[in-house]
Write a protein that holds these residues in place. Sequence first.
Motif, short mmCIF file in Angstrom:
data_model
loop_
_atom_site.label_atom_id
_atom_site.label_comp_id
_atom_site.label_asym_id
_atom_site.label_seq_id
_atom_site.Cartn_x
_atom_site.Cartn_y
_atom_site.Cartn_z
N TRP A 73 1.77 -1.25 0.49
CA TRP A 73 -0.06 -0.20 0.10
C TRP A 73 1.02 1.20 -0.17
CZ3 TRP A 73 -0.43 4.49 3.02
CH2 TRP A 73 -2.26 5.10 2.52
N GLY A 74 1.65 1.75 0.70
CA GLY A 74 2.77 2.28 0.58
C GLY A 74 3.58 2.29 -0.63
N LYS A 75 3.64 1.50 -0.85
CA LYS A 75 4.40 1.42 -2.73
C LYS A 75 4.03 2.33 -3.40
CE LYS A 75 9.06 -0.79 -3.17
NZ LYS A 75 9.58 -1.26 -4.68
N GLU A 76 2.29 1.79 -3.15
CA GLU A 76 1.21 2.17 -4.17
C GLU A 76 1.36 3.42 -4.48
OE1 GLU A 76 -3.09 0.63 -6.23
OE2 GLU A 76 -2.07 -0.67 -4.43
N VAL A 77 0.19 4.14 -3.03
CA VAL A 77 0.57 5.32 -3.12
C VAL A 77 1.69 6.34 -2.78
CG1 VAL A 77 -0.42 7.30 -0.68
CG2 VAL A 77 -1.46 4.86 -1.33
N GLY A 78 2.85 5.52 -2.39
CA GLY A 78 4.38 6.78 -2.38
C GLY A 78 4.20 6.93 -4.16
N ARG A 79 4.51 5.92 -5.03
CA ARG A 79 4.83 6.43 -6.87
C ARG A 79 3.23 7.72 -7.47
NH1 ARG A 79 4.25 0.48 -6.99
NH2 ARG A 79 6.47 -0.06 -7.24
N LEU A 80 2.06 7.10 -6.72
CA LEU A 80 1.16 7.93 -7.36
C LEU A 80 2.08 9.56 -6.29
CD1 LEU A 80 -1.87 8.62 -8.55
CD2 LEU A 80 -2.69 7.96 -6.07
N LYS A 94 1.02 13.73 6.06
CA LYS A 94 0.00 13.76 5.93
C LYS A 94 -0.66 12.12 6.53
CE LYS A 94 -0.28 13.88 1.36
NZ LYS A 94 -0.91 13.75 0.52
N SER A 95 0.78 10.94 6.54
CA SER A 95 0.11 9.82 7.48
C SER A 95 0.26 9.66 8.65
CB SER A 95 1.70 8.66 6.86
OG SER A 95 2.44 9.37 7.97
N SER A 96 1.10 10.95 9.25
CA SER A 96 0.68 11.02 11.05
C SER A 96 -1.07 11.78 11.32
CB SER A 96 1.26 12.25 11.31
OG SER A 96 2.75 11.93 11.18
N MET A 133 4.57 1.56 6.05
CA MET A 133 4.19 1.74 5.51
C MET A 133 4.92 3.15 4.29
SD MET A 133 0.07 2.02 6.31
CE MET A 133 -0.96 0.58 5.81
N ILE A 134 5.81 3.59 5.68
CA ILE A 134 6.41 5.12 5.48
C ILE A 134 7.63 5.01 4.70
CG2 ILE A 134 7.96 7.21 6.59
CD1 ILE A 134 5.59 7.45 8.84
N SER A 135 8.28 3.88 5.24
CA SER A 135 9.27 2.75 4.89
C SER A 135 8.93 2.18 3.41
CB SER A 135 10.10 1.59 5.56
OG SER A 135 10.93 1.03 4.59
#
Length: 276
Positions: A73-80, A94-96, A133-135
């Motif tokens: 999930w983190g990678k997908e949203v990070g790419r976006l 924003k994750s906080s 997720m942040i990683s």
Amino acid sequence: MTHHTITTSIGDQLIERKHEIANNIFSALLDAYPTIYVEARRIESLPYFEQLIELIGEGLLRGENNLDKSSQWGKEVGRLASGQGVPLHLSISKSSLYKKVILEDIVLHNEATLSKEILLQITNDIDHTFTTMISAFCEAYSEYAEEQLKISEEKYLSLSTPVVPIFSDLAVLPLIGQVDEVRGEMMAEHVLLECKKLSIHKLIIDLSGVYEVNPLFQQGIMKLIDSLKLLGIEPILSGMRPEMSIEFVQMGINISSLKIYQSLNKAVENHENEIV
């Protein structure tokens, strides 16, 4: 109620109410980042928040963290986010906010049964999920930066190694600056493709814009020359200064079989004479 019963109940609640909580997250984003988020983005954003809430809910139900899914999930949203130009620090902040909204919702709907110990454990579990997720966010941003750098390098190299047609069967490659290992590899590939596209028989490699010769430069030039020969294209050198020719000799590179001209004009004139 036991610890396990309470956490599984909370996990169920999160999954059942994921749409409502996702809307709360987006509303919080509207308040926190009014210049970035607008109401029109709500519909497209909600599925990602619902996936996040479902991940956390499933983790509480099973009593374990969905590290693989959390990372995905983190990678997908990070790419976006990186593709949209959202700064990394903003994605992390924003994750906080996501975590804050989810924890507040848990407390609000479970205040009667939620002890400090259980709340602390749930907070730790959710923190662990968000750390994963942040990683993955950071990894996605790093990969995107590398991709963009490669694209920029390719654009630069294609611009810095133009194959310029002079006649139907002759083109010129004016080299400027240094040729390192990366540029040497990409230069050869780009030039060969351009030569094939132009259907030329001869290529003048003009060295008058090169002021520093090193082993990598020499290797890159020789690789290009050898590749041109294999394609049936005659390589011609022009603009080579005396000190450059000496360095080629000192490196043990034999270029005596090539046509070499003092200047680009001389090379072009000679070709015109051959045509006549």
